[in-house]
Design a protein around this motif. Sequence first.
Motif: not given
Length: 173
Positions: A17-29, A31-35, A159-164
């Motif tokens: 199933p597509p990622a839930r909005p709260e998951v996408l928001t958490a990932v986005e935030r 990654l912004i902090r990492i950037r 998981l980080l390696t899988k994500f990259v």
Amino acid sequence: MSAANTSEDAETTTEHPPARPEVLTAVERALIRIRRRQSRRTLARPVVQGMSEPVDLSTLAVVDAVDEGTGEGNKDVTVGFVADRLAIDPSRASRIVADAVRTGFVRRVASQEDGRRSCLELTAAGQDAVAAAHRTRQDFYATVLENWDPAEQEEFARLLTKFVHALDDAAGG
């Protein structure tokens, strides 16, 4: 086809199933902090400050890219490879590679596949710089992860390696 291949094929073709909005928001935030941290070069500065020879941050980026490329088997490491890894245009890559060559961290060599083509390899100073960079980063990450359970550390790395890899696939390379 073996049972192992069948289960691997089923795993790669499984619909999720597509990622839930709260998951996408958490990932986005996150990654912004990492950037933001990366743009401040918080890990690169201690590396270059600890070097016996002064190293420009752009040169360190070239050294990292050349080191990464040499870890990919028999692949030629070229200015184009550096441009791709650093996500910069080829003319900028050419300039910063020239600086890395001029300062003695990288050298140009003839390709083993095509002698007309110029490839890049690390000099002894470049190898020292990349070793110092690996040490500094890994010491920092060890501090960050020291209170994590070993199983959490391993799962995070997986998981980080899988994500990259998924990022690379989505970006076409």
